[in-house]
Enzyme design. Sequence first.
Site, PDB file in Angstrom:
ATOM      1  N   GLY A  46       0.829  -1.209   0.000  1.00 40.02           N
ATOM      2  CA  GLY A  46       0.000   0.000   0.000  1.00 40.02           C
ATOM      3  C   GLY A  46       0.854   1.246   0.000  1.00 40.02           C
ATOM      4  N   GLY A  50       0.019   5.318  -0.654  1.00 42.48           N
ATOM      5  CA  GLY A  50      -0.849   6.093   0.224  1.00 42.48           C
ATOM      6  C   GLY A  50      -0.102   7.242   0.866  1.00 42.48           C
ATOM      7  CB  ILE A  83      -2.342  -7.296   0.452  1.00 40.34           C
ATOM      8  CG1 ILE A  83      -3.676  -6.545   0.399  1.00 40.34           C
ATOM      9  CG2 ILE A  83      -1.159  -6.341   0.525  1.00 40.34           C
ATOM     10  CD1 ILE A  83      -4.025  -5.857   1.686  1.00 40.34           C
ATOM     11  CE1 TYR A 104      -7.914   2.476   8.804  1.00 40.30           C
ATOM     12  CE2 TYR A 104      -8.681   4.221  10.250  1.00 40.30           C
ATOM     13  CZ  TYR A 104      -7.661   3.601   9.574  1.00 40.30           C
ATOM     14  OH  TYR A 104      -6.383   4.094   9.660  1.00 40.30           O
ATOM     15  CE  LYS A 124      -5.392   0.010  10.081  1.00 38.92           C
ATOM     16  NZ  LYS A 124      -4.188  -0.584   9.468  1.00 38.92           N
ATOM     17  CB  ILE A 133      -0.731  11.241   9.520  1.00 34.33           C
ATOM     18  CG1 ILE A 133      -0.657  10.089  10.528  1.00 34.33           C
ATOM     19  CG2 ILE A 133       0.642  11.587   8.986  1.00 34.33           C
ATOM     20  CD1 ILE A 133       0.131  10.403  11.782  1.00 34.33           C
TER      21      ILE A 133
END
Length: 373
Positions: free
Chosen positions: A62, A65, A107, A195, A199, A225
């Site tokens: 990934g 991103g 993946i 999501y 996680k 972020i």
Amino acid sequence: MPIVKNVSRAVSQLLQSSGCGCGIPIVPVRCIGVSPRQVASDASFHSVSFSESDHPRVLITGGLGQLGVGLAKLLRKRFGKNNVILSDIRKPADNVFYSGPFIYADILDYKNLREIVVNNRITWLFHYSALLSAVGEANVPLARAVNITGLHNVLDIAAEHNLRLFVPSTIGAFGPTSPRDPTPDLCIQRPRTIYGVSKVHAELMGEYYHYRYGLDFRCLRYPGIISADSQPGGGTTDYAVQIFHDAIKTGKFQCNLKPDTRLPMMYIDDCLKATLEVMEAPTEALSMRTYNISAMSFTPEELAQEVQKHVPELQVTYNVDKVRQAIADSWPMNFDDRNARRDWGWKHDYDLPELVTTMFSFLGSDSRIAQAN
């Protein structure tokens, strides 16, 4: 000779059938603690552990991103250009493609991913493939496939080939019943997004694989972020990136969260630094496998006021997105990251004023270059 033939025939018949009509399965034996998946008897491997080489051989999934390109740049400076392979299922920009090794890696294709690890003698794997919060809610089946099924493939391959595996987690791994101010490393986690659920699943599966198979799994819960190098990618905290682009381009910004919505945030350089530090930390220094990390915490209103010190004419309005606001209201307001600071010496460099100044120094330069061109 007839005796041998008769014995051979009898054994063959016995193996092919039984009294109940069920075939007797013959499967390869797997040693517990080596690999959670069966390995073909004719498989051939030539992998090198980190201790046997000068530098790790790194794969980033990934990688196109928000974080992958920056991480690859940081790791290539430290370990050498050809030791860090960036991968994704999308076509990279020219500057990314020519900056270092890039390959296609899905993946969800276990065989292809396993071949990449074996053929390139990978020893470290950074798994960044995931659908973010708001995007995941819009396509739950795809988020479930990418975030959970893809994770299982990565875990199995990492355990099988003795990789050091990093999987990022998020503030979204907490929910409305978690303590929010501050949120400790260990507390109740009941997220309400696919999501977040994926996680939490990643955190627990990584810890399980560590204790069950000896996998060197490491995980950080990232706050929001903020980066000048990438466009917003559908996350709930992406307003904190969008405001800078809009301030420079139009002088107008419409925020999709309430002005007093406080969330933990971090500049990308701090995030990448923390990721490398936890991967390089000695195993004996880690008291847990998943850590909170934090740098600052602010509201959209506080961010806007700081931005307006650089762009006084910026006009800010609020048009609340109910989905994103509900997500943000279930997330931590502040992270307690004392364990990371104690165990492996985590320390951030950027607070809000430094963050805003740095963002404008990058985006302002890009804007002036574009206007000149």
